[in-house]
Write an enzyme that holds these catalytic residues in place. Structure first.
Site, PDB file in Angstrom:
ATOM      1  CG  HIS A  57      38.384  36.610  31.660  1.00  0.00           C
ATOM      2  ND1 HIS A  57      38.750  37.438  32.689  1.00  0.00           N
ATOM      3  CD2 HIS A  57      39.536  36.292  30.994  1.00  0.00           C
ATOM      4  CE1 HIS A  57      40.065  37.600  32.674  1.00  0.00           C
ATOM      5  NE2 HIS A  57      40.558  36.934  31.644  1.00  0.00           N
ATOM      6  N   GLY A  72      43.485  33.512  25.198  1.00  0.00           N
ATOM      7  CA  GLY A  72      44.144  34.123  26.356  1.00  0.00           C
ATOM      8  C   GLY A  72      45.075  33.176  27.110  1.00  0.00           C
ATOM      9  CG  ASP A 131      45.327  37.831  28.149  1.00  0.00           C
ATOM     10  OD1 ASP A 131      44.447  38.616  28.527  1.00  0.00           O
ATOM     11  OD2 ASP A 131      45.118  36.623  27.957  1.00  0.00           O
ATOM     12  CG  ASP A 177      34.670  35.962  35.711  1.00  0.00           C
ATOM     13  OD1 ASP A 177      34.276  36.528  36.760  1.00  0.00           O
ATOM     14  OD2 ASP A 177      34.488  34.758  35.478  1.00  0.00           O
ATOM     15  CG  HIS A 180      45.396  33.357  31.165  1.00  0.00           C
ATOM     16  ND1 HIS A 180      44.248  32.692  31.519  1.00  0.00           N
ATOM     17  CD2 HIS A 180      44.988  34.391  30.393  1.00  0.00           C
ATOM     18  CE1 HIS A 180      43.205  33.306  30.979  1.00  0.00           C
ATOM     19  NE2 HIS A 180      43.630  34.344  30.302  1.00  0.00           N
ATOM     20  CG  ASP A 195      49.995  35.256  30.493  1.00  0.00           C
ATOM     21  OD1 ASP A 195      50.912  35.119  31.318  1.00  0.00           O
ATOM     22  OD2 ASP A 195      49.836  34.507  29.516  1.00  0.00           O
ATOM     23  NE  ARG A 197      55.079  46.571  35.229  1.00  0.00           N
ATOM     24  CZ  ARG A 197      55.927  46.789  34.223  1.00  0.00           C
ATOM     25  NH1 ARG A 197      55.705  46.240  33.032  1.00  0.00           N
ATOM     26  NH2 ARG A 197      56.984  47.554  34.386  1.00  0.00           N
TER      27      ARG A 197
HETATM   28  O1  LIG Z   1      41.440  34.556  28.490  1.00  0.00           O
HETATM   29  C1  LIG Z   1      41.214  35.566  27.886  1.00  0.00           C
HETATM   30  C2  LIG Z   1      41.744  36.854  28.352  1.00  0.00           C
HETATM   31  O2  LIG Z   1      42.551  36.778  29.497  1.00  0.00           O
HETATM   32  C3  LIG Z   1      40.401  35.567  26.656  1.00  0.00           C
HETATM   33  O3  LIG Z   1      40.798  34.535  25.791  1.00  0.00           O
HETATM   34  P1  LIG Z   1      39.769  34.001  24.694  1.00  0.00           P
HETATM   35  O4  LIG Z   1      39.229  35.153  23.960  1.00  0.00           O
HETATM   36  O5  LIG Z   1      40.557  33.079  23.808  1.00  0.00           O
HETATM   37  O6  LIG Z   1      38.703  33.248  25.456  1.00  0.00           O
END
Ligand SMILES: O=C(CO)COP(=O)(O)O
Length: 135
Positions: free
Chosen positions: A8, A55, A60, A80, A87, A90, A96
């Protein structure tokens, strides 16, 4: 081994430093990442990385799909926990599927250090045995 690297935004710097520190180990494996994470790690280390979507746009879920079909061996996810993510479903789905399919998953730097050293020591060689059984 096929390794997925995900971070994150507030953990991007940490995964970059982790990837630099462990590049000698990581380079022996096939690396995958969500979009922005992969771009930043590649820029910092030069390691080849197959990048999925970012992500929030489905990255993800793309990693989850690889897990479901036994095409990913471990997930290193610098999550984080203090920032809400649009999301979140996701992210939960990815974790899971790791549990469903017995895919080693770590969600922070401390776990990642143990994981990468265990990988180097051969602790995950059982994954190769499983894959051979599938063939
Ligand atoms: O959001 C993420 C994982 O949930 C990471 O995405 P990015 O690597 O594109 O920032």
């Amino acid at each position: 081994m096929k390794i997925a690297l995900v971070a994150h935004d507030k953990k991007k710097e940490a995964i970059i430093q982790f990837s630099i520190s462990y590049a000698p180990i990581l380079k022996k494996h096939e690396l995958f990442a969500t979009g922005t994470t992969g771009k930043k790690i590649n820029e910092a280390t030069g390691l080849p990385i197959t990048r999925f979507l970012s992500g929030p746009l489905g990255g993800d879920q793309q990693i989850g799909a690889k897990i479901a079909t036994n095409e990913m061996d471990m997930v290193i996810f610098f999550r984080d926990p203090l920032t809400s993510q649009p999301h979140e479903p996701d992210i939960s789905a990815l974790m899971r599927l790791c549990d469903v399919h017995q895919i080693p998953l770590v969600t922070n730097l401390a776990g990642a250090e143990v994981m990468i050293r265990a990988l180097e020591a051969g602790f995950f060689d059982w994954r190769n045995l499983l894959k051979n059984e599938d063939n």
